[in-house]
Write a protein that holds these residues in place. Structure first.
Motif, mmCIF file in Angstrom:
data_model
loop_
_atom_site.group_PDB
_atom_site.id
_atom_site.type_symbol
_atom_site.label_atom_id
_atom_site.label_comp_id
_atom_site.label_asym_id
_atom_site.label_seq_id
_atom_site.Cartn_x
_atom_site.Cartn_y
_atom_site.Cartn_z
ATOM 1 N N VAL A 190 10.214 -8.922 2.711
ATOM 2 C CA VAL A 190 9.073 -9.383 1.919
ATOM 3 C C VAL A 190 7.820 -8.708 2.469
ATOM 4 C CG1 VAL A 190 7.692 -11.356 1.184
ATOM 5 C CG2 VAL A 190 10.158 -11.610 1.446
ATOM 6 N N VAL A 191 7.089 -8.022 1.602
ATOM 7 C CA VAL A 191 5.869 -7.319 1.996
ATOM 8 C C VAL A 191 4.692 -7.947 1.257
ATOM 9 C CG1 VAL A 191 4.660 -5.109 2.076
ATOM 10 C CG2 VAL A 191 7.160 -5.185 2.357
ATOM 11 N N HIS B 130 11.066 -9.334 7.737
ATOM 12 C CA HIS B 130 12.332 -8.614 7.597
ATOM 13 C C HIS B 130 13.445 -9.384 8.292
ATOM 14 C CE1 HIS B 130 14.753 -4.648 8.171
ATOM 15 N NE2 HIS B 130 15.152 -5.325 7.118
ATOM 16 N N LEU B 131 14.451 -9.790 7.516
ATOM 17 C CA LEU B 131 15.661 -10.403 8.056
ATOM 18 C C LEU B 131 16.806 -9.426 7.830
ATOM 19 C CD1 LEU B 131 15.399 -14.104 6.774
ATOM 20 C CD2 LEU B 131 14.874 -13.230 9.052
ATOM 21 N N PHE C 64 12.174 -16.116 -0.619
ATOM 22 C CA PHE C 64 11.154 -15.067 -0.586
ATOM 23 C C PHE C 64 9.762 -15.653 -0.353
ATOM 24 C CE2 PHE C 64 13.953 -12.239 -3.444
ATOM 25 C CZ PHE C 64 14.492 -11.605 -2.336
ATOM 26 N N ARG C 65 9.417 -16.692 -1.125
ATOM 27 C CA ARG C 65 8.061 -17.255 -1.012
ATOM 28 C C ARG C 65 7.832 -17.879 0.356
ATOM 29 N NH1 ARG C 65 8.194 -22.733 -4.799
ATOM 30 N NH2 ARG C 65 9.793 -23.848 -3.613
ATOM 31 N N GLU C 66 8.919 -18.301 1.036
ATOM 32 C CA GLU C 66 8.769 -18.890 2.361
ATOM 33 C C GLU C 66 8.538 -17.836 3.434
ATOM 34 O OE1 GLU C 66 11.577 -22.837 1.605
ATOM 35 O OE2 GLU C 66 12.399 -21.109 2.659
ATOM 36 N N LEU C 67 8.836 -16.575 3.125
ATOM 37 C CA LEU C 67 8.614 -15.483 4.070
ATOM 38 C C LEU C 67 7.277 -14.782 3.841
ATOM 39 C CD1 LEU C 67 12.202 -13.940 4.138
ATOM 40 C CD2 LEU C 67 11.037 -15.068 6.050
ATOM 41 N N VAL D 171 1.496 -25.145 0.612
ATOM 42 C CA VAL D 171 2.366 -24.730 1.716
ATOM 43 C C VAL D 171 2.165 -23.245 1.974
ATOM 44 C CG1 VAL D 171 4.744 -24.506 2.533
ATOM 45 C CG2 VAL D 171 4.080 -26.492 1.156
ATOM 46 N N LEU D 172 2.049 -22.874 3.255
ATOM 47 C CA LEU D 172 1.970 -21.475 3.654
ATOM 48 C C LEU D 172 3.333 -21.021 4.151
ATOM 49 C CD1 LEU D 172 -1.377 -21.235 5.670
ATOM 50 C CD2 LEU D 172 -0.914 -20.316 3.394
ATOM 51 N N GLY D 173 3.785 -19.855 3.660
ATOM 52 C CA GLY D 173 5.007 -19.277 4.172
ATOM 53 C C GLY D 173 4.793 -18.698 5.557
ATOM 54 N N ASN D 174 5.888 -18.226 6.150
ATOM 55 C CA ASN D 174 5.827 -17.719 7.524
ATOM 56 C C ASN D 174 6.701 -16.470 7.621
ATOM 57 O OD1 ASN D 174 5.886 -17.244 10.253
ATOM 58 N ND2 ASN D 174 6.533 -19.303 10.828
#
Length: 341
Positions: A43-44, A59-60, A94-97, A111-114
């Motif tokens: 996710v960028v 990146h996972l 995706f939105r959580e990353l 909520v803020l992703g991480n």
């Protein structure tokens, strides 16, 4: 109003293969398998209004081997004992990353992703006894335990208003016992102690009741990542200590109609983790009653009616001895027309 983090690109490639064997050894049946997953998730997040801005990249990337096994002992025609063990995963969305803020659909809070989130490894153990009476009647009792590595939780973040952030804890577990029973109510049609008007006036043989009740204990260990959270050890965020479901279902002998009345209640659970000495916020139990009805209206066509929150329960959140938030759940009506072919 757009925010700098409202724009992100995401992609995922997941390749998987599994091998499974089902073996019958007298009164024992073994089901063993292994699954291999190669996952690449990226996710960028970048600011589209600031040329040359450095993007935030999550990146996972990794390969995981996930074994599983179940051993069932059918020691009689009506009963069996089943022991199972497996390894599974929970990956962030995706939105959580992404650091892009979004509104949680349940809590209605930003909520803020991480981008530093890790995937969660889950090991499950289950010992279940099942007994089957005549017809569709059954009874089961189960002991279970789930162990989590790097579980993902919603925690408060220091801000001027309500703001939550996703973070990994160190480890966590959930353990408990579950009871489940299902039975047709035809017994009441022939019970002598039931008044004749009741016996003949209700289609008992077309009614079934099912009850599921679980008692659970959970604990999360934040390890070195306790940060500014109030408690280093506490119950897992979102996990209730008990859960009860009760359903009454009517089956039309002609298979035209079907109706279900469903009752549900869950014990209090942490909705938001406390920070800097402030206690955790809890969602308190409330009674929920739903009704569903379906009818075949033509060949391959089915009409469905769903009524939710018939009791219009009051949802209440508490922090310490104070009520921090409360509202009515609101009644919902949904009608669906379904065509299958």
């Amino acid at each position: 109003a757009s925010q700098p983090t409202d724009f992100y690109q995401a992609e995922q490639s997941l390749d998987a293969a599994y091998l499974r064997a089902d073996l019958l050894l007298g009164a024992f049946r073994a089901d063993i398998g292994v699954r291999r997953e190669d996952n690449d998730q990226r996710v960028v997040t970048r600011d589209p209004f600031l040329p040359g801005a450095v993007p935030t990249v999550a990146h996972l990337d990794g390969a995981d081997t996930l074994p599983s096994g179940t051993l069932t002992w059918g020691y009689s025609e009506n009963a069996q004992l089943r022991l199972s063990w497996n390894r599974t995963l929970a990956r962030p969305e995706f939105r959580e990353l992404s650091r892009s803020p979004y509104t949680d659909p349940v809590l209605d809070i930003t909520v803020l992703g991480n981008p530093d989130l890790k995937q969660t490894g889950i090991t499950s153990y289950d010992l279940r006894w099942e007994y089957y009476f005549t017809g569709s009647d059954s009874l089961s009792v189960a002991l279970f335990r789930k162990e989590f590595d790097d579980p993902i939780e919603l925690v408060r973040t220091p801000a001027s208003g309500e703001l939550l952030e996703l973070r990994n804890a160190d480890t966590a577990f959930v353990r408990g016992i579950e009871f489940e029973i299902g039975s047709n109510l035809g017994y009441f049609a022939e019970a002598g102690w039931v008044p004749e008007a009741v016996r003949s006036g209700i289609p008992w043989y077309d009614l079934a009741v099912s009850l599921n009740h679980a008692r659970m204990d959970s604990e999360v260990d934040l390890g070195d990542s306790v940060g500014i959270q109030t408690s280093a050890r506490r119950a897992l965020q979102g996990q209730s200590p008990y859960l009860t479901n009760l359903a009454l279902t009517w089956f039309d002998p002609e298979a035209v109609h079907e109706a279900t009345l469903l009752y549900n209640v869950a014990g209090k659970r942490i909705s938001k983790v406390g920070l800097q000495g402030v206690p955790d916020e809890y969602e308190q139990p409330f009674d929920q009653l739903d009704f569903t009805y379906s009818r075949s209206v033509a060949e391959n066509w089915k009409l469905r009616l769903r009524l939710r929150n018939l009791l219009d329960p009051k949802v209440e959140y508490t922090q310490g001895a104070e009520v921090s938030r409360s509202y009515r759940k609101g009644r919902e009506v949904a009608v669906n027309l379904e065509w299958s072919y």
